[in-house]
Structure formats: structure tokens, C-alpha cells
Design an enzyme around this catalytic site. Structure first.
Site, PDB file in Angstrom:
ATOM      1  N   GLU A  80     -23.672  22.264 -20.215  1.00  0.00           N
ATOM      2  CA  GLU A  80     -24.501  21.662 -21.248  1.00  0.00           C
ATOM      3  C   GLU A  80     -25.957  22.134 -21.231  1.00  0.00           C
ATOM      4  O   GLU A  80     -26.590  22.243 -22.284  1.00  0.00           O
ATOM      5  CB  GLU A  80     -24.478  20.132 -21.104  1.00  0.00           C
ATOM      6  CG  GLU A  80     -23.179  19.488 -21.493  1.00  0.00           C
ATOM      7  CD  GLU A  80     -22.948  19.484 -23.000  1.00  0.00           C
ATOM      8  OE1 GLU A  80     -23.900  19.775 -23.754  1.00  0.00           O
ATOM      9  OE2 GLU A  80     -21.823  19.231 -23.419  1.00  0.00           O
ATOM     10  N   SER A 338       4.310 -34.715   1.367  1.00  0.00           N
ATOM     11  CA  SER A 338       4.287 -34.991   2.810  1.00  0.00           C
ATOM     12  C   SER A 338       3.354 -34.081   3.597  1.00  0.00           C
ATOM     13  O   SER A 338       3.313 -34.168   4.830  1.00  0.00           O
ATOM     14  CB  SER A 338       5.707 -34.840   3.380  1.00  0.00           C
ATOM     15  OG  SER A 338       6.572 -35.815   2.827  1.00  0.00           O
TER      16      SER A 338
END
Length: 670
Positions: A80, A338
Site C-alpha cells: 500500500e 436434600s
């Protein structure tokens, strides 16, 4: 003289233009340089668990230089803007070349945009083809270079570059198109990520895979020609297939991630372990396959010593409508059945009320208007406390709760960091049988205290947050005794090699909740199964439904079996005969006259076909008559009464008086 004047005028003009340009650049108002990035949640090692979109549904994620493969930087700059490190925002050579080519050809042949100019366009969402736009980009690019470093400009590009659809920035693109973080990239992967921002919509891999492949291959060849990679790497990269489509963003631990993000924006580091979390999520889905789709499941796994939650599964399927998968059932208030019984026994050990070898009555009893019954409706007479806990008998634990006081049980829960939900008035004896609301995470926290020898601490899920120390709920010896008793339970069939496990199951009233909680030498875990709407699940029992999953969870976490700790030095390890007289039996000890069952005699053979006469001496009426543990007569008075026809076979007859004294005989009916 004229030449000198012309030279001076020229130099003056250049200076004026330069100064004017400097002022123009200095006066340039910079756009906003800080942009929202997706909230993200990571595990204890920094691995991504889940990310969220930002406004307009965009994927834009935070990124630092150390998260990017250096090969990508090399390719990006070489492709680029090869003079990026040298120019001041505008590349004069590239600009002159582009202008000359445009004049010769009558059209734009090549661009001159630098990476800084592309950042300027992205910041202002500007156009690329109009001269006015180009000039604005040049001005802004020059201004950016004066305020930012080259690395900061690159960071902006990597965060804002478009990658097709709702994907912005390198990190989101790498996750969406490659299914991986950009820390390690192949040449082909890096080339694709360089190529996509030039035409993000026409090169989208999910819609235009061939265009994406061709663009990638052009970058590979250019990079080989520029010497960034070898030609062999370029040719090998060209043979790689293009991405077939989008990868789903990670959605691991979605309930816990939602919980973290609700505390604020930004990055959230959790104590979860990504590998364990994925394993338990998969295990949960597999375990629930083929079951009622209205059922849900929740799992919590924590490290005993640190109190850190290593995995938390709120439901089998987060997006499921049936079963309300969106509800985090680790945080839902449910009846624990329980599973509170171990706490009651531990507190009773601590108070010196009983020892694991103490005998306790499992007989019909009534406290005011409350008459508890065992789950199976059978009464076993005198049993060791150890066996009463292992069999999860209701009546013995209610007797102990009455002796302790329900308020003492509530206090212990709160000291353990549990905030029980209690409807109406003062706590009653039904607390020990699940008569309150707790969350799965709270129950794992409570069992973690038992596993640590009675030392309570909060479970933590935010990495780096120190667990909050809580009060001790019982002595180390009492906690060890509870664990030792629970470790004596038979594991479920096909339990894996996770070592000895101290565990307890529970089923709430009406079969609405099935629980299993337990620990080995390193981890504590809990499993809940039920319907989020609280409707009954006929036939659901904690022992059958949740216990096998608990052992699977501990097995997934345990690489090598971790032994349970040895008993503390002060632990009283003796037989019942060696206990002090006050600890050999729990219950009434001062009856005026002991109860004796005088007829039939033990071992008698009786004829079938009629009622059996029963005679007793002593005790305190009314009496209760049981046959093989099942009640066959209540509110019996006087010294003689009858048992109904029992049918042929061996039978154990028991008589229990109002104070809990009992007598029993075994007979054969022919």
C-alpha cells in the site's frame, strides 16, 4: 539584477506558500480519533470467549500491535505505501507519478493515496475519486502526521479499515473471515487481509470468493517480487482455498459474558478456563440430547483453594426457546432439596450433639403441626448418623434441626455467603429439607466451604479479584467428618477416574429440581436439572439424573486424581462403643419405663390368614406400628392391639412410642 530579483521573488513566494500551508495544516481540525470497539470477554489466559457488536451492528474490535503477525505489517506497507515510514503523510513521488500517468492517459491509472491518506478518508468517511476529496485527505493526512506517530496511524488503519459487510478492522476481519486471531497468519491469510479493504464489498469471501481469491493472489505475487516473501511461499499460498464464508464469532460462556458486560463496557477478564468451559458446554448439550426439550441444566465448577469459578454453564443452549435457554440457571433461586443436609450434620457435629457413629431415631415424629416423613415412606428405627446422612433420611435431619434451631441454620448459611430466599415469617424446621430458595452458584460456594474444612469464601469470576473472606461455618474436624461420610457413598455407574468424591444429591418437593453437588481433592462442582418455569418433572431424582453428570464434570476437570485431605489431628475417630455415653444415642434418654415388645417373641412362626396380636409393655403412648419399616398402625393405645394380615414370608415388626423408643421382632408368617 533582474535575475536576482526573480530569484528572491521566487524564494519569497515559496516561503509564503510554505508558511501558508503550515498554517493551513496547523489549523486543520482533526476528527474524532477514538472510536468505540466491541465489548469483549476473555478467559483467565486472555483467550476470547465472546464479543459484542457496537452501534449499527458493526464488528469493530480493539487491537494492539503485539496481537498482529509482523508479516501482515510488512505486506501492508510494501503493497500500500512502501515509503510510509519516510513521508510526512503525502508521498510526493507517488503523487507526481500518478499525475503524470493521468495526463498521459487522460484518466487515472494508479492512485497516490498513502496509508495516512486512507486513514484520513476513513476518519471522515470521505470519497476517493473527487479532487476536492483528495485535497482534503492530503491536508488531513499532513495534520495527522504532525499529531500522531506512524504506529498510531497504523493502529487507526487496522481498527477502521473496511472488510466487507458489518466487519471493520483487522481483528474482526481475521475472526470473521479466517476464524482466528491475527497473531499468527500464513502468507495467504495475510495477503487476503491486505487485499480486502481495497474493494471490501466486491471481494467479500462469503459472496464473491473467486474475486477474493484473485485479489489475494495478486498481493502474493507482488510481495514475492518485492522480496517480502519467497516465490515458493507465494505459489504455495495461491494453492490455498479461499475462505468459504463467515465464521461465527465466539459465543463461549454466553450467560457469564452477559453478566460481565452488564457491569460496564470494555474488556472483561474472567476466571473461566476456555478449554474447560467448552468441554462442559459440549458435555451439557450431549447429556441433554433426547430428553424433554423443556428441561434445562446448569453447571458450576470451581477451584477449592482459590474459590475461582473455572466453568459456568447457565443452560444447554443459550438461544433455545424451549427450555428458556436464555435464562442463566446458575443464578436462579430454586429449592435445594436434600443438599442442605450435610450442613445440618456438620453443625450438629460442631455443637457436640452427635458423632457420625451416634445412633439416631428414624421413627414417626411430630413437632407441633409439622410431621416430616421420609421420601420413601419407610422408617428404619435406630440408625447411625453416618448412615442417616448417606441414606438422606428426612426425620433424623429434622430432629437435629430442631435441636440446633432453624435460626442457627440460617445464620450458618449467611456466614457462608448464601442469601436464602424465604417466604413468610421465621424459618422453620422444613429448612433442612429444602424449604427455601438458593442458587446453584451459592450451593457450590457452600460446598466449597465444606471442602476447605469449614472455611467459607466467596466464589469469584472476575480475574484478578480477590475472593472475599467469610466467617468459618464449622470446625475443620466437623467438615472433614461430613466429607468422609459423603465420600462413602457409592459412585454412579461408570463414574470416571476422578478419585474419591464426597457428594450429595437432592430432589426438591414435587420433583421440580434435581441436584448433585460434591468435591474431590481439587475441585468443587454442582449440577442442577429442571424446568426454568418451576413446573414438576415427574420421575426426576437427583441421584439418577444429576449425579452422573456431576462425576462427568469432575472427570473432565481432573487430569490426575486428587485425593481428599486426611483428617485433622483433633478428629475423633472411634467406634460407637468408645464414644461418651451422651454421644452414643441422640434423642430421649429419660423415659419412665423402657418400651418392650412382648408378643410375638422374636423368631416366632405364625399362621397366615388373620390379624396378628401385638403386646407391649412400658413406653409412652400413643404407639406406632410398622411392618418392614412401613407404617401399618398409628395412635395405638393400651398394651395390646393387632397388626393386619401380613401375608406369608419373613417380616420385621416394630413398635415406636411417643418419645421415640422402639422395640422390634422378626417373625415368619406361614
Amino acid at each position: 539584477m533582474k535575475r536576482l530579483f526573480a530569484l528572491v521573488l521566487c524564494l519569497w513566494s515559496v516561503a509564503v506558500i510554505r508558511d501558508g500551508l503550515d498554517r493551513l495544516i496547523d489549523e486543520t481540525e482533526l476528527p474524532v480519533l477514538v472510536h468505540a470497539t466491541a465489548p469483549e470477554v476473555r478467559d483467565r489466559h486472555g483467550a476470547l470467549l465472546r464479543a459484542y457488536t457496537i452501534e449499527d451492528g458493526l464488528w469493530r474490535m480493539a487491537l494492539s500491535a503485539d496481537q498482529v503477525d509482523p508479516l501482515f505489517y510488512d505486506m501492508l506497507i510494501a503493497y500500500e505505501d512502501k515509503r510510509f515510514r519516510a513521508h510526512a503523510g503525502v508521498d510526493p513521488q507517488a503523487t507526481l507519478r500518478a499525475a503524470w500517468q493521468a495526463l498521459r492517459n487522460g484518466e487515472i491509472v494508479s492512485g497516490a493515496s498513502t496509508l495516512t491518506m486512507q486513514v484520513a478518508r476513513l476518519l471522515e468517511d470521505g470519497t476517493t475519486g473527487q479532487w476536492a476529496g483528495k485535497l482534503r485527505q492530503m491536508r488531513l493526512a499532513l495534520a495527522l502526521e504532525r499529531h500522531l506517530s506512524k504506529d498510531e496511524i497504523l493502529d487507526l488503519y487496522l481498527r477502521l479499515a473496511p472488510y466487507g459487510g458489518n466487519v471493520e478492522g483487522l481483528r474482526a476481519a481475521s475472526l470473521v473471515w479466517l476464524g482466528k486471531e491475527p497473531r499468527r497468519l500464513t502468507p495467504a491469510e495475510a495477503a487476503l487481509l491486505v487485499a480486502l479493504p481495497q474493494a471490501p464489498e466486491s471481494r467479500r469471501p462469503d459472496r464473491h470468493p473467486e474475486a477474493a481469491r484473485r485479489a489475494r493472489d495478486r498481493v502474493l505475487i507482488r510481495m514475492a517480487q518485492a522480496g517480502v516473501i519467497t516465490m515458493g511461499d507465494a505459489q504455495a499460498g495461491q494453492s490455498d482455498p479461499a475462505p468459504p464464508g463467515r465464521h461465527a464469532m465466539p459465543q463461549i460462556a454466553p450467560h457469564m459474558a452477559d453478566r460481565a458486560v452488564a457491569t460496564g463496557p470494555g474488556r472483561h477478564d474472567l476466571t473461566l478456563d476456555k478449554g474447560l468451559q467448552i468441554a462442559l458446554e459440549n458435555l451439557t448439550r450431549t447429556y441433554m440430547q433426547g430428553r424433554d426439550p423443556r428441561l434445562s441444566m446448569a453447571v458450576v465448577l470451581a477451584d477449592i483453594e482459590s474459590g475461582e469459578i473455572l466453568a459456568s454453564v447457565g443452560s444447554p443452549r443459550y438461544t433455545a426457546t424451549e427450555g428458556q435457554g436464555f435464562v442463566d440457571m446458575t443464578q436462579a433461586m430454586r429449592s435445594p432439596g436434600s443438599t442442605l443436609k450435610p450442613l445440618v450434620y456438620g453443625l450438629a457435629f460442631d455443637r457436640g450433639l452427635v458423632h457420625p457413629e451416634t445412633l439416631i431415631l428414624d421413627t414417626p415424629v411430630q413437632f407441633g403441626t409439622y410431621a416430616p416423613q421420609n421420601f420413601d415412606g419407610v422408617y428404619r428405627g435406630e440408625v447411625p448418623v453416618r448412615r442417616a446422612l448417606q441414606l438422606s433420611l428426612n426425620i433424623p435431619v429434622v430432629r437435629l434441626t430442631e435441636a440446633l434451631g432453624p435460626a442457627h441454620l440460617m445464620s450458618a448459611l449467611k456466614r457462608a455467603g448464601v442469601n436464602p430466599g424465604l417466604q413468610g415469617g421465621a424459618p422453620g424446621l422444613a429448612l433442612s429439607l429444602g424449604g427455601l430458595g438458593v442458587t446453584l452458584e451459592e450451593m457450590v460456594q457452600l460446598y466449597g466451604a465444606l471442602a476447605r474444612g469449614g472455611e467459607a469464601k466467596t466464589l469469584t469470576w472476575q480475574n484478578g479479584a480477590a475472593p472475599e473472606p467469610l466467617d468459618r461455618i464449622m470446625s475443620a474436624a466437623s467438615a472433614w467428618q461430613v466429607g468422609h461420610v459423603l465420600a462413602g457413598l457409592m459412585p454412579p455407574p461408570q463414574a470416571g477416574p476422578q478419585g474419591r468424591v464426597a457428594y450429595k444429591t437432592g430432589t426438591s418437593y414435587g420433583h421440580r429440581d434435581a441436584w448433585a453437588l460434591g468435591w474431590n481433592g481439587r475441585y468443587v462442582a454442582g449440577v442442577w436439572i429442571g424446568r426454568p418455569d418451576g413446573t414438576p418433572v415427574p420421575g426426576a431424582f437427583g441421584g439418577d439424573l444429576a449425579a452422573p453428570m456431576l462425576f462427568e464434570v469432575l472427570g473432565r476437570a481432573t487430569v490426575r486424581p486428587a485425593p481428599l485431605p486426611p483428617p485433622p489431628a483433633e478428629t475423633l475417630l472411634v467406634s460407637r462403643a468408645q464414644l461418651p455415653a451422651t454421644l452414643q444415642r441422640f434423642g430421649p434418654r429419660d423415659a419412665a419405663q423402657s418400651l418392650q415388645l412382648t408378643f410375638p417373641p422374636d423368631g416366632a412362626r405364625l399362621s397366615a390368614g388373620g390379624d396378628i396380636p401385638i403386646k407391649v409393655r412400658g413406653g409412652t403412648p400413643p404407639y406406632t406400628l410398622l411392618a418392614d419399616g412401613a407404617v401399618v398402625g398409628t395412635e395405638l393405645r393400651g398394651g395390646a392391639f393387632f397388626a393386619p394380615d401380613l401375608g406369608a414370608g419373613f417380616t420385621t415388626l416394630s413398635v415406636i412410642d411417643a418419645l421415640g423408643q422402639s422395640g422390634r421382632v422378626s417373625v415368619e408368617v406361614r
